[in-house]
Write a protein that holds these residues in place. Structure first.
Motif, mmCIF file in Angstrom:
data_model
loop_
_atom_site.group_PDB
_atom_site.id
_atom_site.type_symbol
_atom_site.label_atom_id
_atom_site.label_comp_id
_atom_site.label_asym_id
_atom_site.label_seq_id
_atom_site.Cartn_x
_atom_site.Cartn_y
_atom_site.Cartn_z
ATOM 1 N N SER A 107 0.866 -1.397 0.038
ATOM 2 C CA SER A 107 0.051 -0.156 -0.155
ATOM 3 C C SER A 107 0.824 1.098 0.169
ATOM 4 O O SER A 107 0.493 2.226 -0.244
ATOM 5 C CB SER A 107 -0.985 0.128 1.246
ATOM 6 N N GLU A 108 2.058 1.167 0.260
ATOM 7 C CA GLU A 108 2.973 2.455 0.432
ATOM 8 C C GLU A 108 4.271 2.048 -0.572
ATOM 9 O O GLU A 108 4.756 1.186 -0.835
ATOM 10 C CB GLU A 108 3.754 2.461 1.862
ATOM 11 N N ARG A 109 4.446 3.356 -1.226
ATOM 12 C CA ARG A 109 5.333 3.408 -2.233
ATOM 13 C C ARG A 109 6.670 3.746 -1.835
ATOM 14 O O ARG A 109 7.687 3.143 -2.167
ATOM 15 C CB ARG A 109 5.144 4.638 -3.196
ATOM 16 N N THR A 110 6.886 4.359 -0.666
ATOM 17 C CA THR A 110 8.313 4.472 -0.122
ATOM 18 C C THR A 110 7.927 4.542 1.488
ATOM 19 O O THR A 110 7.047 4.625 1.946
ATOM 20 C CB THR A 110 8.736 6.066 -0.253
ATOM 21 N N VAL A 111 9.014 4.247 2.292
ATOM 22 C CA VAL A 111 9.002 4.619 3.656
ATOM 23 C C VAL A 111 8.815 5.811 4.172
ATOM 24 O O VAL A 111 8.053 5.750 5.285
ATOM 25 C CB VAL A 111 10.525 3.615 4.103
ATOM 26 N N GLU A 112 9.450 6.881 3.272
ATOM 27 C CA GLU A 112 9.120 8.138 3.949
ATOM 28 C C GLU A 112 7.626 8.606 3.796
ATOM 29 O O GLU A 112 6.950 8.379 2.636
ATOM 30 C CB GLU A 112 10.034 9.256 3.227
ATOM 31 N N GLY A 113 7.009 8.833 5.011
ATOM 32 C CA GLY A 113 5.559 9.337 4.726
ATOM 33 C C GLY A 113 4.559 8.131 4.947
ATOM 34 O O GLY A 113 3.481 8.337 4.779
ATOM 35 N N ALA A 114 4.941 6.793 4.851
ATOM 36 C CA ALA A 114 4.212 5.778 5.001
ATOM 37 C C ALA A 114 3.093 5.642 6.151
ATOM 38 O O ALA A 114 3.704 6.233 7.227
ATOM 39 C CB ALA A 114 5.013 4.443 4.965
ATOM 40 N N THR A 158 11.742 -2.427 -8.236
ATOM 41 C CA THR A 158 11.643 -3.024 -9.796
ATOM 42 C C THR A 158 10.623 -3.599 -10.166
ATOM 43 O O THR A 158 10.001 -4.162 -9.371
ATOM 44 C CB THR A 158 13.163 -3.874 -9.947
ATOM 45 N N PHE A 159 10.473 -3.723 -11.399
ATOM 46 C CA PHE A 159 9.387 -4.581 -12.007
ATOM 47 C C PHE A 159 9.468 -6.033 -11.354
ATOM 48 O O PHE A 159 8.458 -6.485 -11.307
ATOM 49 C CB PHE A 159 9.224 -4.351 -13.447
ATOM 50 N N THR A 160 10.693 -6.293 -11.709
ATOM 51 C CA THR A 160 10.907 -8.032 -11.413
ATOM 52 C C THR A 160 10.591 -8.323 -9.913
ATOM 53 O O THR A 160 9.751 -9.392 -9.694
ATOM 54 C CB THR A 160 12.366 -8.504 -11.852
ATOM 55 N N ARG A 161 10.984 -7.486 -9.159
ATOM 56 C CA ARG A 161 10.739 -7.697 -7.610
ATOM 57 C C ARG A 161 9.292 -7.625 -7.363
ATOM 58 O O ARG A 161 8.797 -8.225 -6.386
ATOM 59 C CB ARG A 161 11.368 -6.894 -6.748
ATOM 60 N N ARG A 162 8.708 -6.841 -7.983
ATOM 61 C CA ARG A 162 7.357 -6.558 -7.951
ATOM 62 C C ARG A 162 6.392 -7.919 -8.292
ATOM 63 O O ARG A 162 5.529 -8.515 -7.620
ATOM 64 C CB ARG A 162 6.781 -5.410 -8.378
#
Length: 145
Positions: free
Chosen positions: A59-66, A92-96
């Motif tokens: 649900s979160e794109r980055t740790v900052e502001g999560a 990365t796309f592969t990790r996703r």
């Protein structure tokens, strides 16, 4: 094989129906969907079900502001888990894609439950065709009604 540690578990006697509310939403913090899912879960629990919430993706794109920082926990009496193992989006796309595959496998284990338990019933909340199909297939394979 080691039993999976998760907050989304049923009682061991199996006398209460197990229900998992799953989907592509953030929990416990989010928009209307999070509040709706929490209301579903509270109602199911009040009706005597053993209920848990499963977030199938981050649900979160980055740790900052999560806002959602825990991969599993209990929010106002409702257990939840991110079946991907983390509320954060891989870079990365592969990790996703790998995280999606891991999430589907872990979700299947959650539906199946512990040895001797009946499979959980699943309420899916989402609109992405791939996840809808995967959820139906997982439920059928695990024997969920």
């Amino acid at each position: 094989m080691q039993r999976e540690r998760s907050h989304v578990r049923s009682d061991e006697t199996g006398d209460r129906p197990r229900v998992l509310v799953a989907g592509l939403f953030g929990f416990p913090n989010g928009v209307g969907t999070s509040a709706r899912v929490h209301a579903y879960a509270k109602g199911l629990r009040a009706a005597g079900c053993d209920v848990g919430v499963v977030c199938l993706r981050w649900s979160e794109r980055t740790v900052e502001g999560a806002k959602n920082r825990q991969a599993e926990g209990v929010y106002r009496g409702i257990p939840f888990t991110y079946s991907s193992g983390s509320p954060y989006r891989p870079a990365t796309f592969t990790r996703r894609r790998l995280r999606d595959a891991m999430s589907a496998l872990r979700f299947a284990r959650l539906v199946r439950g512990a040895p001797g338990q009946r499979p959980a019933r699943v309420i899916f909340h989402g609109e992405y065709a791939l996840w809808i199909v995967m959820t139906v297939v997982i439920c059928r394979l695990m024997g969920s009604a």
